[in-house]
Motif scaffolding. Structure first.
Motif, PDB file in Angstrom:
ATOM      1  N   GLY A  22     -11.983   4.843   5.232  1.00 60.03           N
ATOM      2  CA  GLY A  22     -12.847   5.127   5.403  1.00 60.03           C
ATOM      3  C   GLY A  22     -12.525   6.035   6.064  1.00 60.03           C
ATOM      4  N   PRO A  23     -12.924   7.331   7.487  1.00 63.15           N
ATOM      5  CA  PRO A  23     -13.100   7.813   7.822  1.00 63.15           C
ATOM      6  C   PRO A  23     -12.198   7.612   9.058  1.00 63.15           C
ATOM      7  CG  PRO A  23     -15.284   8.103   7.125  1.00 63.15           C
ATOM      8  CD  PRO A  23     -14.680   6.974   6.376  1.00 63.15           C
ATOM      9  N   SER A  24     -12.725   6.355   9.455  1.00 66.99           N
ATOM     10  CA  SER A  24     -11.738   5.635  10.792  1.00 66.99           C
ATOM     11  C   SER A  24     -10.482   5.482  10.060  1.00 66.99           C
ATOM     12  CB  SER A  24     -11.499   4.830  11.242  1.00 66.99           C
ATOM     13  OG  SER A  24     -11.601   3.539  10.396  1.00 66.99           O
ATOM     14  N   ASP A  25      -9.319   6.593   9.066  1.00 66.02           N
ATOM     15  CA  ASP A  25      -8.469   5.897   8.683  1.00 66.02           C
ATOM     16  C   ASP A  25      -7.558   7.482   8.391  1.00 66.02           C
ATOM     17  OD1 ASP A  25      -8.936   2.882   8.361  1.00 66.02           O
ATOM     18  OD2 ASP A  25     -10.194   3.461   6.757  1.00 66.02           O
ATOM     19  N   LEU A  26      -8.341   8.424   9.006  1.00 64.89           N
ATOM     20  CA  LEU A  26      -7.764   9.446   8.720  1.00 64.89           C
ATOM     21  C   LEU A  26      -6.849  10.326   9.515  1.00 64.89           C
ATOM     22  CD1 LEU A  26     -10.409  12.546   8.609  1.00 64.89           C
ATOM     23  CD2 LEU A  26      -9.314  11.800   7.102  1.00 64.89           C
ATOM     24  N   ASP A  27      -6.225   9.127  10.734  1.00 66.09           N
ATOM     25  CA  ASP A  27      -4.413   9.263  11.291  1.00 66.09           C
ATOM     26  C   ASP A  27      -3.368   8.606   9.831  1.00 66.09           C
ATOM     27  OD1 ASP A  27      -5.400  11.430  12.952  1.00 66.09           O
ATOM     28  OD2 ASP A  27      -6.588   9.565  14.011  1.00 66.09           O
ATOM     29  N   LEU A  28      -3.765   7.489   9.436  1.00 71.29           N
ATOM     30  CA  LEU A  28      -2.954   6.845   8.106  1.00 71.29           C
ATOM     31  C   LEU A  28      -1.839   7.776   7.615  1.00 71.29           C
ATOM     32  CD1 LEU A  28      -2.357   3.467   7.278  1.00 71.29           C
ATOM     33  CD2 LEU A  28      -3.275   4.647   5.144  1.00 71.29           C
ATOM     34  N   PRO A  29      -0.893   7.036   8.265  1.00 75.50           N
ATOM     35  CA  PRO A  29       0.840   8.416   7.518  1.00 75.50           C
ATOM     36  C   PRO A  29       0.676   7.840   6.118  1.00 75.50           C
ATOM     37  CG  PRO A  29       1.025   7.209  10.039  1.00 75.50           C
ATOM     38  CD  PRO A  29      -0.064   6.393   9.209  1.00 75.50           C
ATOM     39  N   LEU A  30       0.913   9.106   5.356  1.00 80.26           N
ATOM     40  CA  LEU A  30       1.018   8.818   4.702  1.00 80.26           C
ATOM     41  C   LEU A  30       2.443   8.422   3.358  1.00 80.26           C
ATOM     42  CD1 LEU A  30      -1.004  11.642   3.103  1.00 80.26           C
ATOM     43  CD2 LEU A  30      -1.964   9.587   2.962  1.00 80.26           C
ATOM     44  N   THR A  31       2.678   7.165   3.947  1.00 77.00           N
ATOM     45  CA  THR A  31       3.580   6.743   4.104  1.00 77.00           C
ATOM     46  C   THR A  31       4.252   4.912   3.474  1.00 77.00           C
ATOM     47  OG1 THR A  31       4.110   5.130   5.723  1.00 77.00           O
ATOM     48  CG2 THR A  31       5.015   8.030   5.930  1.00 77.00           C
ATOM     49  N   MET A  32       4.919   4.588   2.464  1.00 74.91           N
ATOM     50  CA  MET A  32       4.727   3.663   1.815  1.00 74.91           C
ATOM     51  C   MET A  32       4.491   2.604   2.783  1.00 74.91           C
ATOM     52  SD  MET A  32       7.268   5.366  -1.169  1.00 74.91           S
ATOM     53  CE  MET A  32       7.762   5.152  -0.440  1.00 74.91           C
ATOM     54  N   GLU A  33       4.990   2.712   4.319  1.00 75.54           N
ATOM     55  CA  GLU A  33       5.026   1.151   4.884  1.00 75.54           C
ATOM     56  C   GLU A  33       4.034   1.538   5.687  1.00 75.54           C
ATOM     57  OE1 GLU A  33       6.955   3.548   4.798  1.00 75.54           O
ATOM     58  OE2 GLU A  33       7.636   5.506   7.046  1.00 75.54           O
ATOM     59  N   ALA A  34       3.406   2.601   5.496  1.00 79.25           N
ATOM     60  CA  ALA A  34       2.239   3.174   6.626  1.00 79.25           C
ATOM     61  C   ALA A  34       1.115   2.733   6.333  1.00 79.25           C
ATOM     62  CB  ALA A  34       1.788   4.268   7.477  1.00 79.25           C
ATOM     63  N   THR A  35       0.896   2.769   5.084  1.00 79.61           N
ATOM     64  CA  THR A  35      -0.257   2.274   3.325  1.00 79.61           C
ATOM     65  C   THR A  35      -0.302   0.609   3.377  1.00 79.61           C
ATOM     66  OG1 THR A  35       0.848   3.363   1.799  1.00 79.61           O
ATOM     67  CG2 THR A  35      -1.236   4.897   2.477  1.00 79.61           C
ATOM     68  N   ALA A  47       0.637  -1.319   5.342  1.00 76.82           N
ATOM     69  CA  ALA A  47       0.733  -2.136   6.645  1.00 76.82           C
ATOM     70  C   ALA A  47      -0.794  -2.365   6.330  1.00 76.82           C
ATOM     71  CB  ALA A  47       1.227  -1.423   7.687  1.00 76.82           C
ATOM     72  N   ALA A  48      -1.593  -1.032   5.983  1.00 73.37           N
ATOM     73  CA  ALA A  48      -3.201  -0.881   6.215  1.00 73.37           C
ATOM     74  C   ALA A  48      -3.307  -1.578   4.766  1.00 73.37           C
ATOM     75  CB  ALA A  48      -3.333   0.505   6.222  1.00 73.37           C
ATOM     76  N   GLY A  49      -3.262  -2.214   4.146  1.00 73.79           N
ATOM     77  CA  GLY A  49      -3.456  -3.151   2.687  1.00 73.79           C
ATOM     78  C   GLY A  49      -3.563  -1.837   1.836  1.00 73.79           C
ATOM     79  N   SER A  50      -2.909  -0.848   1.979  1.00 71.82           N
ATOM     80  CA  SER A  50      -3.553   0.131   1.193  1.00 71.82           C
ATOM     81  C   SER A  50      -2.175   0.389   0.021  1.00 71.82           C
ATOM     82  CB  SER A  50      -3.983   1.259   0.967  1.00 71.82           C
ATOM     83  OG  SER A  50      -5.134   2.117   0.559  1.00 71.82           O
ATOM     84  N   SER A  51      -2.179   1.436   0.097  1.00 72.09           N
ATOM     85  CA  SER A  51      -0.760   1.648  -1.606  1.00 72.09           C
ATOM     86  C   SER A  51      -0.969   3.297  -1.564  1.00 72.09           C
ATOM     87  CB  SER A  51      -0.573   0.813  -2.946  1.00 72.09           C
ATOM     88  OG  SER A  51      -0.131   1.891  -3.723  1.00 72.09           O
ATOM     89  N   LEU A  52       0.114   3.807  -1.747  1.00 64.10           N
ATOM     90  CA  LEU A  52      -0.107   5.233  -2.765  1.00 64.10           C
ATOM     91  C   LEU A  52      -0.238   5.731  -3.752  1.00 64.10           C
ATOM     92  CD1 LEU A  52       2.753   7.471  -0.406  1.00 64.10           C
ATOM     93  CD2 LEU A  52      -0.071   7.406   0.050  1.00 64.10           C
ATOM     94  N   GLY A  53       1.115   4.110  -4.348  1.00 63.12           N
ATOM     95  CA  GLY A  53       1.202   4.376  -5.347  1.00 63.12           C
ATOM     96  C   GLY A  53       1.642   5.832  -6.205  1.00 63.12           C
ATOM     97  N   SER A  54      -0.148   6.589  -6.728  1.00 65.93           N
ATOM     98  CA  SER A  54       0.719   6.949  -7.802  1.00 65.93           C
ATOM     99  C   SER A  54       0.572   8.869  -7.062  1.00 65.93           C
ATOM    100  CB  SER A  54       0.197   7.547  -9.083  1.00 65.93           C
ATOM    101  OG  SER A  54      -1.204   7.675  -8.625  1.00 65.93           O
ATOM    102  N   GLY A  55      -0.077   8.939  -5.688  1.00 65.42           N
ATOM    103  CA  GLY A  55      -0.079  10.315  -4.927  1.00 65.42           C
ATOM    104  C   GLY A  55      -1.508  10.417  -4.698  1.00 65.42           C
ATOM    105  N   VAL A  56      -1.819   9.641  -5.695  1.00 62.98           N
ATOM    106  CA  VAL A  56      -3.872   9.868  -5.531  1.00 62.98           C
ATOM    107  C   VAL A  56      -4.457   9.954  -4.080  1.00 62.98           C
ATOM    108  CG1 VAL A  56      -6.004   9.563  -6.251  1.00 62.98           C
ATOM    109  CG2 VAL A  56      -3.910   9.344  -7.859  1.00 62.98           C
ATOM    110  N   VAL A  57      -5.003  11.411  -3.440  1.00 60.48           N
ATOM    111  CA  VAL A  57      -5.939  10.681  -2.442  1.00 60.48           C
ATOM    112  C   VAL A  57      -7.035  11.846  -2.673  1.00 60.48           C
ATOM    113  CG1 VAL A  57      -6.436  12.067  -0.184  1.00 60.48           C
ATOM    114  CG2 VAL A  57      -3.251  11.481  -0.973  1.00 60.48           C
ATOM    115  N   MET A  58      -8.125  10.823  -3.620  1.00 60.26           N
ATOM    116  CA  MET A  58      -9.381  11.861  -3.491  1.00 60.26           C
ATOM    117  C   MET A  58     -10.285  11.359  -2.663  1.00 60.26           C
ATOM    118  SD  MET A  58     -11.728  10.668  -6.957  1.00 60.26           S
ATOM    119  CE  MET A  58     -10.319  10.043  -7.873  1.00 60.26           C
TER     120      MET A  58
END
Lengths: 311, 600, 556
Positions: free
Chosen positions: B483-496, B498-509
């Motif tokens: 969500g909007p509150s996650d904008l400062d999430l670094p787009l790294t494997m480890e940070a995503t 840790a945030a319970g998400s994933s970079l996967g194939s690099g989609v940022v929609m």
């Protein structure tokens, strides 16, 4: 005089592993399922058959293996030294419960052995997904990759009319769980006729002849090896189907007698299922070195000459 | 085998289409004329069984020429390849781009997937007559997109994006789209920050069809360097780089290469997974369209390092321009001695070909790819055994994604250590992101690992005029929402992670306030239902039940439905055979838990 | 059986079904096992999937041939020519197993000299098979580590059937494809207990367990047990019996479970001879055409489901048959009928069960001694020989031929000089077509059993012909035509089969009541085996008008 036993026997090493905190030693190449069975542990299986390479498609036999992120199909995973397996955790039970519910809500499991008992054991309630949709006869016409978006008012299933297109056996795909065994038995693993294949994709996946033609227009040679391996009653002798319809099928009164086929010189093992002094069905022992459960049309269906009796 | 084919006979065009791939039959039994010798000898057996992998290209040839695959043509293919018609039917009916019922020569595939519908594209119930819905066409930077296929000799394939409803209707009525926008429109950085780009460095600068242009811009330097380093030297550099797979699973590339190289069984095969089908993903397409020689060069290096003499690029059927450009790159490279026998005098032989996908997301799964290439239904296989030991044709196989492979070029040229110095401790090197949705400049962005979501969106020109951020889908349909509150999430494997998400194939929609989140979730559910191969119960039935429940929730939220979804998600994640089923609930789960989409 | 017994001393296939799964090369010679022995063919298919090459030798491109890496479509009855040509090629290419030939066989020099004339050109001319294809099969046999040579009635149902078998055994001896795991000779038996009948001594020259009638010691053992005197000379085989009927030397017959009125070649002749007998007793489960001729009919029971006992299959596996249903009406267990007959003739034979009979057999036949009923049940049958109750022998025969010491090798296996001998009946301008016969998948022999069930595959009898012949004769698929041989005439619908070449036509024996194929076949008997040349008659096909179609009467 020689005491040598059959050729090609290899000495297999043994493997020690832990299943539910118990140490067990089995031969290399065994599966977790067979190890469990030697311990007397029951693991539910649906798509597993002892003459077919495990497809591990039904996912009811899943167990936990230490170090594995996801659950592991016990029917096909080979044992490894030091493996730590758990067969009755919250995750495995949940998985079995849901698989039984998913199948139970989409397929007619009324003739699938043990399902009622397992439903109780794992607390499965297949009806909780909602009201079942009406049967359809359009499943063979599905367009791959497309479906009518569900509105959630009813629960999709595979219920459909029984296919009756020959005198010898029927196909009731309302009961089909897609274990792939019939296709593998018809195909490369045994009969190599390839009269049926898996067609379509996703929930529209189905067992089909080419373009869904009747068996009589297909390559089918009526060996009935598909019936032999079918675990759900989807494939059935016409004699059994008709007797069930008439309410005269009484499995508990039947005897099963092993004998040898009266036709050619191969010597195939038959099991005759007899009710009221009538052969009502023929199967073949799956552990017999000649047949491995397989027969040809003569062995499977050619028994009538002993009971075409003048009234 | 003792084939049984019925009386349906292939037309002359159908036979021609089959023969264009398989050649004219040399025996009566294979559908040829009956000559004297056919009365005394015939050959079947292993020679014909070894041709099974020709089935998929042959089905393509018929589908391309005729528009669909008839009983007559299946009978003829059956005879030519000695495969039973029911088997062929099973394969043909697996793929969405094929049809086993008669249809018009013109097929208009309208993307109804996440990015397109977020950008005002049509939904499945709004399509004009003569068109049909398609999953993500991988042209999200120019959403909404349409793919037009006109069967014939040759068949024509073209993408139109963005496409208005009026244009779509015109296509259905016979119009043909103008030439597609140039690739460089998908890489906004090229205009502003060109000199810092490595993976995208040549895009827009070189003619993607010219091998001399490629060579003038450093092309094949890495290959020459690799040959100097030797196979082990290359693997050492890749290991040192810390590169991990960019397809989604993030496995260490060097370790995989070493494992394949060390397999005693031969031959080894190399496969480039270019079946980019994750909704919202288009980076591999952009590379293949804009710098196709780079992929070919990287495949040669990977194969050199791992001892593969044959390689396949399994390329999505919905990517006509990528197919054209990569095929040209293969042809030119062969002509110039970079492919074939004794490459650059090194004694290394390598043949590379494209296997064209036919509309099946599942074929991006690394073992489903094997079945598809071998001419079987694209169903995933059970693991173990793992591909590095038992892969395509039962042999040790290297499978790498396009982006992973092109990273190797700079690793070989500049050394693994230099690469490893980029990015963060847990995510080394460069990464391509597919930025789509409500940003000013959607496209593929090349960055060093470590920038935050906010920085990436700013790189993309910030939110589109008048847009307010509602949610961001990371990693595609198999990924998750933030969500909007996650904008400062670094787009790294480890940070995503840790945030319970994933970079996967690099989609940022990026989805703005205009997007109907429930509609997005219904589409995700429908997507997985369509794309499940159907093999295992948790996925085959689970994706259906998931769609039914989401549809029910859309009409009114019931607590027990939320609970049912959670239970479904667990069984799909725990018990599905492959990654498709295992991730089919993750985006929906994140929407419910993070974004509270169905909060009562 | 005669051929194998001549060379090796035991009349049984030398390998087991499972060995074909792991062999390198499979040669299906004169066998359409895909249709006639479907479950054996599943073992073949396992072998093929495990990497074995398969060659099919058959005049027809049969269902089996369609699986082959290479099919060789030889002229009917040119098997010896083909095998001699293969042998010469193996010898000339230096692919023989020299040490095996030297250590374990006899008569090689004479044999080699006899095949010398069979160059690829000469062989090709006689067999019709291109020399290159013959060469390929020869080299495959010569280069294979292990090979299985399998055959069926396409080899044996010829006037020189035994020579045909011997010629295949020669090939195995040349390459050492015998007596090792995966290497051997597999004749596939046509009926479920042909092997067992022989095992049990239902041969004119054998006592149970293949003990020779003319061997005094063997005979004495049986005489002591049975307390009778056994004739010391070999008896008659079936062919000799019919000859004896013809010459009035045999006046009565007791036929159990056979239908010679329909199954013999030249059926009309056989029927006439049976009619002529003073006394004919038939014991069967049906009132067959033969039973209709009988003075007394004894209703028996179906041995496989109405009675207990054993049968032996093509891999020498003795297996239990069991009673599952009660026979109808006055039908009796066959053992009981024999006991009753004995009692009426003044002998009180005391056997209280089939197991009792079996145990007596075990005591007399060393090769069956280890096979108790309990073991047969536990092990899913046991292959002979089985000499003791706690061991099993190797699954293949004649491993002795590979023994280190000469004295352990037993009688060395002799090569046989075999001379090409084309079918007795040549095609002529009057009878220009070669008729061969065989089985279909869903039918069996004269259809007595298989006629009992409805099969979706079943076609009534047809005359199968090549598309070329159909065109040249102006015959369309399904058209009823008249087929005439020097012996008889039948009418049958034509069926166009592209597995046939011009000049070759095919029929089955399955529907004798509608189309009695054996009115056409020739009673040319192999004197060594007593088998008739069902596989090669000369016929003519005539178009007929609808009103002219005749309904045949069997035995007419």
């Amino acid at each position: 005089m020689s005491t040598q036993v059959t050729t090609g026997l290899q000495v297999r090493r043994s493997v020690q592993l832990t299943i539910d905190d118990q140490s067990v030693t089995v031969a290399e190449g065994e599966t977790i399922l067979s190890a469990c069975r030697t311990m007397g542990k029951e693991i539910p299986t649906l798509c597993y058959g002892d003459t077919i390479t495990p497809k591990n498609a039904c996912r009811v036999c899943m167990v936990e293996v230490e170090g594995s992120r996801v659950l592991v199909p016990s029917c096909s995973r080979k044992v490894e030294p030091g493996m730590v397996v758990r067969t009755d955790t919250e995750r495995t039970d949940h998985s079995r419960k849901l698989v039984l519910e998913l199948l139970g809500s989409s397929v007619d499991l009324s003739l699938t052995k043990n399902v009622a008992r397992w439903n109780t054991e794992y607390g499965s309630e297949p009806t909780r997904f909602g009201k079942p949709a009406a049967p359809t006869n359009h499943r063979d016409e599905a367009t791959t990759g497309h479906h009518h978006v569900a509105d959630g008012s009813s629960v999709s299933n595979v219920l459909q009319p029984v296919k009756i297109d020959n005198e010898l056996y029927i196909r009731d795909y309302s009961k089909c769980i897609m274990c792939y065994q019939c296709v593998d038995a018809c195909g490369e693993q045994w009969q190599n006729t390839f009269a049926i294949g898996v067609a379509g994709r996703g929930f529209d996946i189905r067992i089909s002849t080419e373009f869904n033609v009747d068996l009589t227009d297909s390559a089918c040679v009526y060996c009935g090896n598909c019936i032999q391996v079918c675990p759900t009653g989807a494939l059935m002798f016409t004699s059994e189907h008709n007797m069930r319809d008439a309410g005269t099928w009484k499995e508990e009164e039947q005897t099963q007698t092993d004998t040898i086929c009266p036709y050619c010189g191969v010597g195939c093992a038959l099991t005759l299922h007899v009710q009221d002094n009538e052969i009502v069905k023929v199967s073949s022992p799956s552990d017999h070195s000649v047949t491995h459960g397989n027969l040809c049309i003569k062995g499977r269906f050619g028994f009538q000459h002993v009971q075409n009796r003048a009234e | 085998m003792d084939l049984k084919v019925n009386s349906s006979v292939a037309t002359r065009d159908e036979r021609d289409a089959v023969d264009s791939v398989l050649g004219k039959p040399t025996q009566y039994t294979q559908g040829g004329q009956r000559f004297e010798q056919d009365l005394r000898v015939s050959r079947a057996g292993e020679a014909l069984r070894n041709l099974r992998h020709m089935l998929l290209p042959t089905l393509h040839a018929v589908n391309d020429r005729i528009g669909w695959i008839s009983r007559g043509s299946i009978n003829y293919i059956a005879q030519q390849l000695d495969i039973a018609p029911a088997e062929i039917y099973g394969v043909a009916s697996f793929y969405a781009l094929f049809s086993t019922t008669e249809r018009t020569m013109r097929q208009v595939h309208v993307c109804i997937d996440l990015a397109c519908r977020a950008m005002g594209g049509l939904r499945e119930d709004q399509l004009p007559e003569g068109t049909h819905p398609s999953p993500c066409l991988g042209t999200c930077e120019r959403a909404p997109a349409v793919l037009v296929i006109e069967a014939g000799n040759p068949a024509r394939h073209e993408v139109l994006a963005p496409a208005t409803p009026v244009q779509i209707t015109a296509l259905a009525k016979g119009a043909w789209p103008d030439a597609e926008a140039t690739v460089v429109s998908a890489t906004p950085q090229v205009a502003t920050d060109s000199k810092n780009l490595v993976l995208l460095g040549r895009i827009g600068k070189v003619d993607p069809l010219s091998i001399s242009d490629y060579q003038e811009h450093g092309g094949f330097d890495a290959l020459r360097k690799a040959m100097q380093l030797g196979a082990t030297g290359v693997i050492d550099e890749v290991n040192a780089s810390g590169l991990v797979g960019r397809g989604g699973a993030a496995f260490q590339t060097g370790r995989k290469w070493g494992a394949v190289a060390g397999q005693p069984a031969f031959p080894h095969y190399a496969i480039c997974n270019a079946d980019e089908s994750e909704p919202g993903t288009f980076k591999d397409r952009v590379i293949m369209e804009g710098d196709p020689f780079a992929l070919v060069e990287a495949m040669i290096i990977a194969s050199f390092a791992t001892g593969c003499e044959q390689g396949f690029i399994y390329l999505r059927g919905e990517y006509p321009r990528a197919i054209r450009n990569v095929q040209n790159a293969i042809d030119e490279s062969t002509k110039h001695g970079f492919l074939g026998a004794n490459i650059l005098g090194s004694g290394f032989n390598f043949a590379l070909s494209i296997v064209r996908g036919a509309g099946a997301y599942i074929c991006g799964e690394e073992t489903a790819i094997f079945n598809s290439i071998e001419g079987y239904r694209g169903e995933p296989r059970n693991k173990p055994p793992f591909p590095v030991e038992v892969g395509v044709f039962g042999k040790p196989t290297l499978v790498n994604n396009v982006e992973t492979l092109v990273n190797v070029l700079s690793i070989v040229k500049d050394g693994g250590a230099a690469y490893a110095a980029l990015g963060t401790e847990g995510s080394k090197g460069r990464k391509l992101f597919c930025l789509s949705g409500a940003v000013a400049k959607p496209g593929v962005y090349e960055v060093e690992f470590g920038i935050t979501l906010r920085q990436l969106i700013e790189l993309g020109g910030g939110m589109r005029n008048g847009s307010t951020l509602q949610a961001i889908l990371l990693g595609g349909a198999a990924g998750g929402f933030v969500g909007p509150s996650d904008l400062d999430l670094p787009l790294t494997m480890e940070a995503t992670r840790a945030a319970g998400s994933s970079l996967g194939s690099g989609v940022v929609m990026v989805l703005d306030q205009s997007v109907d989140m429930v509609d997005q979730l219904r589409r995700i559910a429908a997507f997985f239902r369509d794309e499940s191969c159907g093999q295992c119960v948790p996925c085959r039935v689970g994706t259906v039940r998931q769609e039914e429940i989401v549809s029910r929730l859309a009409k009114g939220v019931q607590a027990q439905d939320i609970e049912l979804l959670r239970e479904l998600g667990t069984v799909m994640r725990d018990a599905s055979i492959c990654g498709l089923g295992q991730t089919a609930n993750s985006a929906i789960d994140s929407a419910i838990n993070k974004l509270k989409v169905f909060a009562q | 059986m005669v051929g194998l017994a001549t060379v090796f001393g035991a009349g049984g296939g030398t390998s087991s079904y499972q060995e074909v799964e792991t062999t390198d090369l499979i040669v299906m010679w004169g066998s359409n096992a895909r249709n006639a022995h479907p479950i054996y063919f599943q073992h073949v298919l396992k072998g093929i999937h495990n990497g074995a090459k398969m060659y099919s030798v058959d005049p027809r491109r049969s269902e089996t041939a369609q699986w082959a890496d290479l099919w060789l479509g030889l002229n009917v009855g040119s098997d010896v020519a083909l095998s001699n040509t293969i042998a010469r090629e193996i010898i000339h290419a230096g692919l023989t197993n020299r040490s095996f030939i030297e250590n374990s066989t006899s008569g090689f020099a004479e044999y080699a000299a006899s095949v010398e004339e069979w160059t690829l050109e000469a062989g090709s001319k006689v067999t019709g098979v291109p020399g290159e294809a013959i060469r390929e099969l020869a080299h495959a046999l010569g280069n294979a580590k292990t090979a299985q040579i399998c055959w069926t009635l396409g080899i044996t149902e010829h006037h020189n059937g035994v020579d045909n078998v011997l010629s295949l055994i020669n090939l195995a001896l040349l390459c050492g494809h015998i007596g090792r795991p995966g290497a051997g000779l597999s004749p596939l038996r046509g009926q479920n207990n042909v092997q067992g009948g022989g095992d049990m001594g239902a041969l004119p020259n054998k006592l149970p367990g293949f003990q020779d009638v003319e061997d005094d010691a063997a005979r004495t053992k049986f005489e002591n047990m049975w307390n009778v005197t056994i004739p010391s000379k070999n008896g008659w085989n079936l062919t000799q019996m019919f000859e004896a009927m013809e010459h009035g030397k045999m006046k009565s017959a007791f036929v159990i479970g056979e239908n010679p009125a329909q199954s013999e070649a030249d059926g009309a002749h056989a029927t006439a001879l049976l009619k002529n007998l003073d006394h004919l007793v038939v014991q069967d489960i049906f009132l067959t055409k033969t039973a209709e001729l009988a003075d007394v009919v004894l209703p028996g029971s179906a041995s496989w489901c109405e009675a207990d006992g054993t049968v032996t299959n093509s891999e020498r596996r003795v297996q239990r048959v069991r009673k599952a249903i009660t026979p109808p009406g006055n039908a009796h267990d066959d053992i009981q009928i024999i006991l009753d007959l004995a009692a009426l003739m003044g002998h009180s034979w005391k056997y209280d069960s089939s197991e009792h009979v079996w145990n007596e057999l075990r005591s007399l036949s060393p090769m069956h001694f280890g096979m108790t009923y309990a073991r047969l049940a536990d092990l899913g049958g046991i292959q002979w020989p089985c000499f003791s109750e706690d061991t099993l022998e190797p699954s293949y025969l004649h491993g002795r031929l590979w023994a280190q010491k000469l004295e352990d090798r037993g009688r060395l296996a002799p090569f046989s000089v075999v001379i090409d001998s084309p079918p007795v009946e040549k095609t002529t301008p009057e009878f220009p077509l070669r008729l061969t016969t065989g089985r279909r998948l869903d039918s069996y022999n004269t259809g007595v059993q298989s006629g009992g069930f409805q099969s979706p595959l079943r076609m009534a009898e047809t005359i199968d012909m090549s598309p070329e012949d159909a065109v040249s004769m102006g015959i369309v698929d399904g058209e009823i035509v008249r087929i005439t041989s020097p012996r008889g005439t039948v009418d049958a619908p034509a069926r166009i089969d592209d597995g046939l070449r011009p000049g070759l036509v095919f029929m089955t024996p399955h529907f004798p009541d509608e189309v009695d194929t054996n009115l056409l076949t020739i009673e040319a008997i192999d004197p060594k085996s007593g088998t008739a040349e069902f596989k090669a008659a000369a016929v003519r096909i005539d178009k007929i008008s609808k009103s002219d179609i005749r309904v045949p009467v069997a035995g007419e």
